[in-house]
Structures are given as structure tokens and as C-alpha cells.
Design a protein around this motif. Sequence first.
Motif, PDB file in Angstrom:
ATOM      1  N   VAL A   1      -4.327   0.424   7.961  1.00 38.50           N
ATOM      2  CA  VAL A   1      -3.103   1.213   8.122  1.00 38.50           C
ATOM      3  C   VAL A   1      -3.404   2.300   9.138  1.00 38.50           C
ATOM      4  O   VAL A   1      -4.358   3.062   8.959  1.00 38.50           O
ATOM      5  N   GLY A   2      -2.616   2.355  10.198  1.00 39.50           N
ATOM      6  CA  GLY A   2      -2.839   3.386  11.221  1.00 39.50           C
ATOM      7  C   GLY A   2      -1.796   4.481  11.111  1.00 39.50           C
ATOM      8  O   GLY A   2      -0.979   4.516  10.190  1.00 39.50           O
ATOM      9  N   GLY A   3      -1.836   5.399  12.070  1.00 38.22           N
ATOM     10  CA  GLY A   3      -0.782   6.402  12.185  1.00 38.22           C
ATOM     11  C   GLY A   3      -0.902   7.581  11.236  1.00 38.22           C
ATOM     12  O   GLY A   3       0.028   8.361  11.092  1.00 38.22           O
ATOM     13  N   THR A   4      -2.064   7.729  10.568  1.00 39.05           N
ATOM     14  CA  THR A   4      -2.230   8.899   9.697  1.00 39.05           C
ATOM     15  C   THR A   4      -3.216   9.857  10.362  1.00 39.05           C
ATOM     16  O   THR A   4      -4.069   9.431  11.126  1.00 39.05           O
ATOM     17  N   LYS A   5      -3.050  11.147  10.032  1.00 38.56           N
ATOM     18  CA  LYS A   5      -3.924  12.154  10.644  1.00 38.56           C
ATOM     19  C   LYS A   5      -5.380  11.916  10.251  1.00 38.56           C
ATOM     20  O   LYS A   5      -6.280  11.918  11.075  1.00 38.56           O
ATOM     21  N   GLU A   6      -5.586  11.710   8.949  1.00 37.54           N
ATOM     22  CA  GLU A   6      -6.934  11.415   8.448  1.00 37.54           C
ATOM     23  C   GLU A   6      -6.948  10.004   7.867  1.00 37.54           C
ATOM     24  O   GLU A   6      -5.903   9.438   7.564  1.00 37.54           O
ATOM     25  N   ALA A   7      -8.155   9.460   7.728  1.00 40.47           N
ATOM     26  CA  ALA A   7      -8.277   8.094   7.175  1.00 40.47           C
ATOM     27  C   ALA A   7      -7.701   8.038   5.762  1.00 40.47           C
ATOM     28  O   ALA A   7      -7.758   9.017   5.015  1.00 40.47           O
ATOM     29  N   LEU A   8      -7.155   6.884   5.403  1.00 41.96           N
ATOM     30  CA  LEU A   8      -6.664   6.680   4.039  1.00 41.96           C
ATOM     31  C   LEU A   8      -7.798   6.184   3.144  1.00 41.96           C
ATOM     32  O   LEU A   8      -8.626   5.374   3.561  1.00 41.96           O
ATOM     33  N   TYR A   9      -7.810   6.671   1.914  1.00 41.17           N
ATOM     34  CA  TYR A   9      -8.779   6.225   0.904  1.00 41.17           C
ATOM     35  C   TYR A   9      -8.008   5.667  -0.290  1.00 41.17           C
ATOM     36  O   TYR A   9      -6.942   6.196  -0.638  1.00 41.17           O
TER      37      TYR A   9
ATOM     38  N   ASN B   1      -1.925  -5.074 -12.204  1.00 37.36           N
ATOM     39  CA  ASN B   1      -0.768  -5.687 -12.864  1.00 37.36           C
ATOM     40  C   ASN B   1       0.443  -5.708 -11.937  1.00 37.36           C
ATOM     41  O   ASN B   1       1.127  -6.721 -11.798  1.00 37.36           O
ATOM     42  N   GLU B   2       0.698  -4.567 -11.286  1.00 34.26           N
ATOM     43  CA  GLU B   2       1.841  -4.480 -10.352  1.00 34.26           C
ATOM     44  C   GLU B   2       1.431  -4.877  -8.930  1.00 34.26           C
ATOM     45  O   GLU B   2       2.275  -4.972  -8.046  1.00 34.26           O
ATOM     46  N   ASN B   3       0.108  -5.065  -8.742  1.00 33.24           N
ATOM     47  CA  ASN B   3      -0.441  -5.420  -7.427  1.00 33.24           C
ATOM     48  C   ASN B   3      -0.099  -4.393  -6.344  1.00 33.24           C
ATOM     49  O   ASN B   3       0.356  -4.730  -5.256  1.00 33.24           O
ATOM     50  N   VAL B   4      -0.350  -3.124  -6.679  1.00 31.64           N
ATOM     51  CA  VAL B   4      -0.102  -2.027  -5.734  1.00 31.64           C
ATOM     52  C   VAL B   4      -1.417  -1.275  -5.524  1.00 31.64           C
ATOM     53  O   VAL B   4      -2.176  -1.064  -6.469  1.00 31.64           O
ATOM     54  N   ILE B   5      -1.668  -0.885  -4.262  1.00 34.77           N
ATOM     55  CA  ILE B   5      -2.813  -0.015  -3.972  1.00 34.77           C
ATOM     56  C   ILE B   5      -2.269   1.364  -3.634  1.00 34.77           C
ATOM     57  O   ILE B   5      -1.405   1.504  -2.754  1.00 34.77           O
TER      58      ILE B   5
ATOM     59  N   ILE C   1       0.877  -1.181   0.000  1.00 37.49           N
ATOM     60  CA  ILE C   1       0.000   0.000   0.000  1.00 37.49           C
ATOM     61  C   ILE C   1       0.905   1.220   0.000  1.00 37.49           C
ATOM     62  O   ILE C   1       1.778   1.356   0.864  1.00 37.49           O
ATOM     63  N   VAL C   2       0.709   2.088  -0.975  1.00 39.21           N
ATOM     64  CA  VAL C   2       1.534   3.281  -1.112  1.00 39.21           C
ATOM     65  C   VAL C   2       0.648   4.497  -0.918  1.00 39.21           C
ATOM     66  O   VAL C   2      -0.454   4.563  -1.472  1.00 39.21           O
ATOM     67  N   THR C   3       1.107   5.457  -0.121  1.00 37.92           N
ATOM     68  CA  THR C   3       0.307   6.670   0.046  1.00 37.92           C
ATOM     69  C   THR C   3       0.934   7.815  -0.753  1.00 37.92           C
ATOM     70  O   THR C   3       2.146   8.004  -0.759  1.00 37.92           O
ATOM     71  N   ILE C   4       0.081   8.528  -1.491  1.00 36.70           N
ATOM     72  CA  ILE C   4       0.511   9.609  -2.383  1.00 36.70           C
ATOM     73  C   ILE C   4       0.252  10.948  -1.691  1.00 36.70           C
ATOM     74  O   ILE C   4      -0.854  11.180  -1.196  1.00 36.70           O
ATOM     75  N   PRO C   5       1.261  11.842  -1.634  1.00 39.14           N
ATOM     76  CA  PRO C   5       1.058  13.114  -0.919  1.00 39.14           C
ATOM     77  C   PRO C   5       0.052  14.021  -1.635  1.00 39.14           C
ATOM     78  O   PRO C   5      -0.170  13.887  -2.846  1.00 39.14           O
ATOM     79  N   ALA C   6      -0.534  14.920  -0.868  1.00 39.94           N
ATOM     80  CA  ALA C   6      -1.578  15.814  -1.402  1.00 39.94           C
ATOM     81  C   ALA C   6      -1.017  16.777  -2.443  1.00 39.94           C
ATOM     82  O   ALA C   6      -1.755  17.292  -3.277  1.00 39.94           O
ATOM     83  N   ASP C   7       0.306  17.028  -2.396  1.00 37.53           N
ATOM     84  CA  ASP C   7       0.894  17.979  -3.353  1.00 37.53           C
ATOM     85  C   ASP C   7       1.623  17.271  -4.493  1.00 37.53           C
ATOM     86  O   ASP C   7       2.533  17.811  -5.106  1.00 37.53           O
ATOM     87  N   PHE C   8       1.247  16.033  -4.779  1.00 38.00           N
ATOM     88  CA  PHE C   8       1.823  15.273  -5.885  1.00 38.00           C
ATOM     89  C   PHE C   8       1.802  16.133  -7.150  1.00 38.00           C
ATOM     90  O   PHE C   8       0.810  16.809  -7.439  1.00 38.00           O
TER      91      PHE C   8
ATOM     92  N   TYR D   1       0.351   6.508 -11.329  1.00 34.71           N
ATOM     93  CA  TYR D   1       1.307   6.569 -10.219  1.00 34.71           C
ATOM     94  C   TYR D   1       2.357   5.464 -10.340  1.00 34.71           C
ATOM     95  O   TYR D   1       2.104   4.409 -10.925  1.00 34.71           O
ATOM     96  N   ASN D   2       3.517   5.740  -9.750  1.00 30.22           N
ATOM     97  CA  ASN D   2       4.534   4.711  -9.525  1.00 30.22           C
ATOM     98  C   ASN D   2       4.803   4.648  -8.036  1.00 30.22           C
ATOM     99  O   ASN D   2       4.527   5.605  -7.309  1.00 30.22           O
ATOM    100  N   LYS D   3       5.382   3.539  -7.606  1.00 30.51           N
ATOM    101  CA  LYS D   3       5.667   3.398  -6.159  1.00 30.51           C
ATOM    102  C   LYS D   3       6.563   4.524  -5.650  1.00 30.51           C
ATOM    103  O   LYS D   3       6.445   4.953  -4.510  1.00 30.51           O
ATOM    104  N   GLU D   4       7.443   5.024  -6.538  1.00 35.70           N
ATOM    105  CA  GLU D   4       8.393   6.085  -6.124  1.00 35.70           C
ATOM    106  C   GLU D   4       7.680   7.412  -5.842  1.00 35.70           C
ATOM    107  O   GLU D   4       8.249   8.302  -5.227  1.00 35.70           O
ATOM    108  N   ASP D   5       6.416   7.530  -6.286  1.00 31.01           N
ATOM    109  CA  ASP D   5       5.692   8.797  -6.107  1.00 31.01           C
ATOM    110  C   ASP D   5       5.221   9.011  -4.666  1.00 31.01           C
ATOM    111  O   ASP D   5       4.785  10.098  -4.312  1.00 31.01           O
ATOM    112  N   GLY D   6       5.243   7.948  -3.864  1.00 25.34           N
ATOM    113  CA  GLY D   6       4.761   8.086  -2.484  1.00 25.34           C
ATOM    114  C   GLY D   6       5.586   7.220  -1.558  1.00 25.34           C
ATOM    115  O   GLY D   6       6.714   6.857  -1.880  1.00 25.34           O
ATOM    116  N   LYS D   7       5.001   6.909  -0.403  1.00 24.30           N
ATOM    117  CA  LYS D   7       5.747   6.022   0.490  1.00 24.30           C
ATOM    118  C   LYS D   7       4.912   4.800   0.873  1.00 24.30           C
ATOM    119  O   LYS D   7       3.677   4.868   0.966  1.00 24.30           O
ATOM    120  N   VAL D   8       5.617   3.695   1.046  1.00 26.46           N
ATOM    121  CA  VAL D   8       4.953   2.439   1.392  1.00 26.46           C
ATOM    122  C   VAL D   8       4.525   2.502   2.861  1.00 26.46           C
ATOM    123  O   VAL D   8       5.339   2.774   3.736  1.00 26.46           O
TER     124      VAL D   8
END
Length: 395
Positions: free
Chosen positions: A282-290, A297-301, A222-229, A255-262
Motif C-alpha cells: 500500500v503506497g501513498g502514506t507518510k510513514e510505512a503501514l504496520y 474470521n472477517e478476513n480483514v487486516i 486492508i483497513v488503516t486505523i487513525p492514530a487518534d482512534f 476494530y471494525n471496518k468502520e473505525d478506519g478507511k480501506v
Amino acid sequence: MKRVVVGLSGGVDSSVTAHLLKEQGYEVIGLFMKNWHDDSVTISNECPWLEDSNDAMIVAEKLGIPFQVVDLSAQYKERIVDYMFDEYSKGRTPNPDVLCNREIKFDVFMDIALKLGADYVATGHYCRKGEEIIDGKSVYKLFAGKDNNKDQSYFLCQLSQEQLAKALFPIGELTKPEVREIAKEADLITAEKKDSQGLCFIGKVRLPEFLQQKLQPKAGEIVTIPADFNAYVKEHPKFENKEEELNYFATKFSYNKEDGKVVGKHQGAHYFTKGQRKGLNVGGTKEALYVIETDVNENVIYTGEGKNHAGLYRNVLFVSNDEMHWIREDLTLKSGETMQVDARIRYRQKLENATLHKVDAGLYVEFDNKQSAIQEGQFVAWYKNEELLGSGVIS
């Protein structure tokens, strides 16, 4: 006396449908569709169809109408369940209820009804049917149900003129409380029965467990993409023409995995759909993840923080010619034509202002406001003055 076959589901809506038709002087026959008994795939722990078919039979007895159970499970598996597995495996999100109406209730079931000499097939949908003579022939119309809270026209957005011609929706002018009141007065066993959840005539489906039976678990990240991508904030190019602009805004972010953090692990990208919040663990984030995108194909969310994350929103979507459907065939757009409509991309969503743009390859739907979680495989439906004109699969 015209003969009507009612799809009796064992719920209050179809019970009242049968009751009203009988009161109106139709010859009514009740049929219960048995859509599932495949032991290789369990759809849910409960087995609601047994209880439901029993309730349907008791209602038929009370109304004094003939009743039988028809087994459509082979067709249901082939046309709905196999299709669902196939769509999820491709990372798309199908809508089985829309398909069930097009493929089962108003096709396979309707054929059985017509063979029984029926003039019409009736269902307990909250929608209304109209008819107008245009250029000397009958044109059938599908309108939203009177009860805004229960309007189910969206689920019938793939019906054809031929199917509508033979369809009746007796409770479309009523609200849910009125339907329950009628059931109580008629002393029907279903008067207080809770509304069924889940797939039509099957019941509650626990989707992840259901999908895991055919789509194997496969660990991924699971990769999270920043709001200012950068793709969210970059300047838009100059467009040569409207079609170029529509194509640009209908194209989803990549997106690519390098665009955010695992930030975590998952058991298979094909179990998730855009806009989903539950099940990420996934915990530890200020707001819920969507979920903002899945890559099967790459099996990444790919996820974003908060329901206002830019990755969730677009205002243009595309429907290809072969996935486009007009209930009102007489209003079909030609290439280069546009139409102002109200549209929705999921059931229960309020209608939003939009413009249809017909191009050679298909149809762009341009919303005035950005829409959250436009998901391939789902249906977009467009309306004018409460009339559902057409729909298409989002590509």
C-alpha cells in the motif's frame, strides 16, 4: 567413557560441539536429522538438507566418529508443520524453532539417542546448563549463552527437567568468533560456512508461499486505523483490584471496518502477523503501514501508520495455565504470588523488566515498558540473573 549423541546439522556450531566433546574424552556419535521430504508441500526452492547432511558426514569422518542420517520427517510434519498451518489458520503466529527443540530434538531425537545407549544429547546451541542440589535432589538450570549476540536460550524455553538432565551445550561458554577459530584450527570444512537461516534442520522457508500451499488465498481488505482512534485515548476505568486492571490492559484492541478507511486489498489475513510491514503493498502514506491486528474470521487486516502507532503497543499479556511451563518447577508461583523478572516475547529482543502475577486461570506478565506487536501463539520467556526460569504461549 560417557556416550554422547550430537545433532550434527552440517553447520559450524554443531561441528565444534562434536569436536570439543571428543577432545574432552566422550564417545561421540553424530546424527543428522532429516526433517523434510514431503513432495506435496515444498518448503523452499533450494534443498539445503542434502548439502548439509553431506557437510555433517565430512565433519564426522574428519573427527573419526560414527555418523548416520535419521529420518524424522513424519514426526516433524505432524508436530511442527501441521501445527504451524493450524496456528496460522487461526490468526496466531507460532514459533516453530521453540517447538522443534521441545518436540523433535529433545524428544523424538533424544529417544533415538537413548536407544543407542547415549548418556547425553548435545547440540550447538549458545546457552549454558547448570546444576544445583536443592532439597536433596538435582535441579537443572538453563542460562543464557556467554555470547550476548548469539544467545539462543529462548529457543529452549520449553525444555523440561528430564530433557535438561540429558542435554549438553558445549559451546555455551564461547562466542561465535571463538567457535569459528576452533573449527579452523581443527580443519573442519564448516569453519567458514554461513549460518543457516530458517527452520531448524530444514533451511530457509518462504513463509507466504509455504502457507499458500495449505491455506487458500482469499481476497480481503486492508483497513488503516487513525492514530487518534477513540480506544487509544479514552480514560481508563477505576479498577476494583489488580487482577481486574491486568485483565483490562492484557485485552487487545478490537476494530471494525468502520473505525478506519480501506486502503488496499490482500490475499488472506492468515498470511499476516502483527507488527509486519512487508507485503502490504500500500503506497501513498507518510510513514510505512504496520499490521496492528488481523481478523481471520472477517478476513480483514488492520494497519496503522508508523512503527510508533498506539495500536502496536501493550504492556500486559496473559498465559493460560495449560500453556504455562516452568523449567524451574521448584519456583512455580501459586495463585496470588508475584515475581520480578526480565522477559522477552521474541528471540533477539533485549530483556525487559517485568512482573509475573499468578492468578487462578493463568499468569499475567506485566512489563514496565510497553511492548511492540505482542502476538498470540508466540512464546514469552522469563529470566532471573541470566537464568531462564520458564515460558508460556501468549494467549
